[in-house]
Every structure is written in structure tokens, then in C-alpha cells.
Design an enzyme around this catalytic site. Structure first.
Site, PDB file in Angstrom:
ATOM      1  N   SER A  66      26.296  35.753  41.080  1.00  0.00           N
ATOM      2  CA  SER A  66      25.279  36.838  41.583  1.00  0.00           C
ATOM      3  C   SER A  66      24.131  36.304  42.283  1.00  0.00           C
ATOM      4  O   SER A  66      23.617  35.169  42.157  1.00  0.00           O
ATOM      5  CB  SER A  66      24.659  37.634  40.466  1.00  0.00           C
ATOM      6  OG  SER A  66      25.568  38.250  39.882  1.00  0.00           O
TER       7      SER A  66
HETATM    8  N1  SAH Z   1      27.197  36.998  35.580  1.00  0.00           N
HETATM    9  C1  SAH Z   1      27.749  36.429  36.822  1.00  0.00           C
HETATM   10  C2  SAH Z   1      28.473  37.537  37.830  1.00  0.00           C
HETATM   11  C3  SAH Z   1      29.927  37.478  37.851  1.00  0.00           C
HETATM   12  S1  SAH Z   1      30.565  38.466  38.765  1.00  0.00           S
HETATM   13  C4  SAH Z   1      26.737  35.760  37.426  1.00  0.00           C
HETATM   14  O1  SAH Z   1      25.822  35.360  36.776  1.00  0.00           O
HETATM   15  O2  SAH Z   1      27.008  35.175  38.628  1.00  0.00           O
HETATM   16  C5  SAH Z   1      31.366  39.679  37.845  1.00  0.00           C
HETATM   17  C6  SAH Z   1      32.418  39.213  36.825  1.00  0.00           C
HETATM   18  O3  SAH Z   1      32.974  40.243  35.990  1.00  0.00           O
HETATM   19  C7  SAH Z   1      33.718  38.584  37.350  1.00  0.00           C
HETATM   20  O4  SAH Z   1      33.866  37.336  36.888  1.00  0.00           O
HETATM   21  C8  SAH Z   1      34.697  39.499  36.935  1.00  0.00           C
HETATM   22  O5  SAH Z   1      36.094  38.702  36.742  1.00  0.00           O
HETATM   23  C9  SAH Z   1      34.221  40.046  35.597  1.00  0.00           C
HETATM   24  N2  SAH Z   1      34.819  41.408  35.271  1.00  0.00           N
HETATM   25  C10 SAH Z   1      35.525  42.246  36.225  1.00  0.00           C
HETATM   26  N3  SAH Z   1      35.691  43.428  35.445  1.00  0.00           N
HETATM   27  C11 SAH Z   1      35.710  42.991  34.128  1.00  0.00           C
HETATM   28  C12 SAH Z   1      35.900  43.506  32.764  1.00  0.00           C
HETATM   29  N4  SAH Z   1      36.615  44.771  32.633  1.00  0.00           N
HETATM   30  N5  SAH Z   1      35.673  42.853  31.739  1.00  0.00           N
HETATM   31  C13 SAH Z   1      35.181  41.692  31.498  1.00  0.00           C
HETATM   32  N6  SAH Z   1      34.914  41.232  32.826  1.00  0.00           N
HETATM   33  C14 SAH Z   1      35.258  41.761  33.841  1.00  0.00           C
END
Ligand code: SAH
Length: 215
Positions: A66
Site C-alpha cells: 500500500s
Molecule cells: N496490508 C498490505 C496491503 C496488502 S494488499 C500492505 O501493508 O501493503 C491487500 C491484500 O489483501 C492482498 O495481499 C490480498 O491477497 C489480500 N486479500 C484479498 N482478499 C482477501 C480475503 N478475502 N481475505 C484475506 N486477505 C485478502
């Protein structure tokens, strides 16, 4: 990979100053961003200059780390106090997880994509962060560790996940981007004795919170 030298620290100070200029004012959040070595979340050191740019970045598995502003903004809305129990949905590379740890939270984080979950577990352990990471479906949350003081969702949810709302303490707060792939509105939901109260905090663009089977 775990080097954090003066150059990295200098780049981080610039990032913190940039976030401040963009309106992030919570000193605890700014201090946490100032501590987490974001370059260690990006595997290819050729991209070092981007590690401290205020932008999202691809991290493989079709996912992104992010944007620092978004992490800071969500963390500020969450208003974490030390020792609070926080559930994060969407661990990804673990950058937000690390920021929550620096804020003193007891962090539980869920990721649906197994290879990412495994890689991030190793990375955060190597960096010395002690969060409880799990592989599973964020829509279900973590009932065995509920209730939580705070819930933060870091993927775009098409609608409010009921099972997550149910895992929030009375007085607890959830910060979640709600909407489809064309964009989401950041919502801050407070659980009251009577039900739920919500506020909107602007437009954002996250990868989608997926509903199909975990992989
Ligand atoms: N928190 C991260 C952002 C990750 S992007 C950061 O600090 O950069 C969002 C993440 O959500 C991805 O890794 C994706 O695989 C996950 N994701 C999507 N749908 C999901 C679900 N239903 N349950 C758990 N994780 C999920």
C-alpha cells in the site's frame, strides 16, 4: 537485506515530512512510519528509491504494498492505543502489520494467499516483529481471537463483512474501504451499545477483497 543505514533513515525522514505535509498529524503514526524500514519489504534492491516514495508498489503474486499515505491515513483513523488487540485483513507484504506493531498493538493479521502469508511470516519474524499471522478468509475474521478493539481492512470490500462487524468490541473501531474495483470510500465504523455508527473519509483505490476460495 536487513541493513538499515543512514541513507535509508534519511529517506524515511523525508517520507515522514511528506506525509505531514499531506495532512497526517498523529505523532504516534508519524513516529511508527519513521521506524519501519520499508525498503526491507521490497525484494529487489534496484527499487530502493521507490521504497520511500509515497506510492503503492507491485510485490508479486499480483499484489501491491500500500501507499505510505494510505497506511498512515488508515492508522490515524484507527487511533490504536498500546496493547490494543487489532485484527488486520490482507497482510500482503506486512508493511501495515509492522506499522501497527510499532504503534504497540497486539496484531492479528489474515491473508488469503498462502505463498504471500508464508513469505511475510518469515520476513516479519526476521525483522523482529511479533504479530500473529494466519492464512485464511478475511470475510470470516478470527472468531477464536475475537473480540477486537480495532479492525483494519486493507483490501476493497464490496460491502461491510458482517462476521467482521460481529468480532468488534462495543466501543471498538473498524476502518475499511468499501466499494467495487472502480474505487472505494474509506469508512470508519464505531460499534456502540445500540449498533454501529459510520463516517466516510474520502475515496481510495485498493486491490479487491476476494470472495472465492482461499489459495
Ligand atoms: N496490508 C498490505 C496491503 C496488502 S494488499 C500492505 O501493508 O501493503 C491487500 C491484500 O489483501 C492482498 O495481499 C490480498 O491477497 C489480500 N486479500 C484479498 N482478499 C482477501 C480475503 N478475502 N481475505 C484475506 N486477505 C485478502
Amino acid at each position: 537485506m536487513l541493513i538499515d543505514d543512514h541513507r535509508h533513515q534519511g529517506m524515511r525522514r523525508h517520507l515522514v515530512a511528506e506525509l505531514q505535509r499531506k495532512g497526517i498529524s498523529d505523532p504516534a503514526v508519524l513516529a511508527a512510519i519513521g521506524k519501519v524500514p520499508r525498503h526491507q519489504f521490497i525484494d529487489d534492491s534496484a527499487f530502493l528509491s521507490l521504497a520511500y516514495a509515497d506510492q503503492a508498489f507491485p510485490i508479486g503474486c499480483g499484489q501491491t504494498i500500500s501507499q505510505p499515505y494510505t497506511v498512515a491515513f488508515q492508522s490515524q483513523l484507527l487511533a490504536v492505543a498500546p496493547r490494543e488487540k487489532v485484527l488486520e485483513i490482507g497482510t500482503g507484504c506486512g508493511y501495515q502489520t509492522a506499522v501497527l506493531c510499532e504503534l504497540g498493538a497486539k496484531v492479528f493479521s489474515l491473508e488469503r494467499h498462502r505463498p504471500l502469508y508464508q513469505a511475510t511470516k518469515q520476513r516479519l519474524t526476521a525483522m523482529g516483529y511479533r504479530a500473529t499471522l494466519s492464512h485464511g478468509d478475511g470475510y470470516k475474521g478470527l472468531p477464536m481471537h475475537a473480540p477486537f478493539d480495532k479492525v483494519i481492512v486493507t483490501c476493497g470490500a464490496p460491502e461491510l463483512p458482517r462476521e467482521l462487524l460481529a468480532q468488534l468490541k462495543v466501543g471498538g473501531v473498524m476502518v475499511i474501504p468499501v466499494g467495487g474495483e472502480e474505487g472505494q470510500s474509506m469508512q470508519r465504523i464505531v460499534r456502540t451499545a445500540e449498533g454501529f455508527r459510520s463516517e466516510e473519509h474520502g475515496a481510495f483505490s485498493f486491490v479487491p477483497m476476494l470472495t472465492d476460495k482461499v489459495s
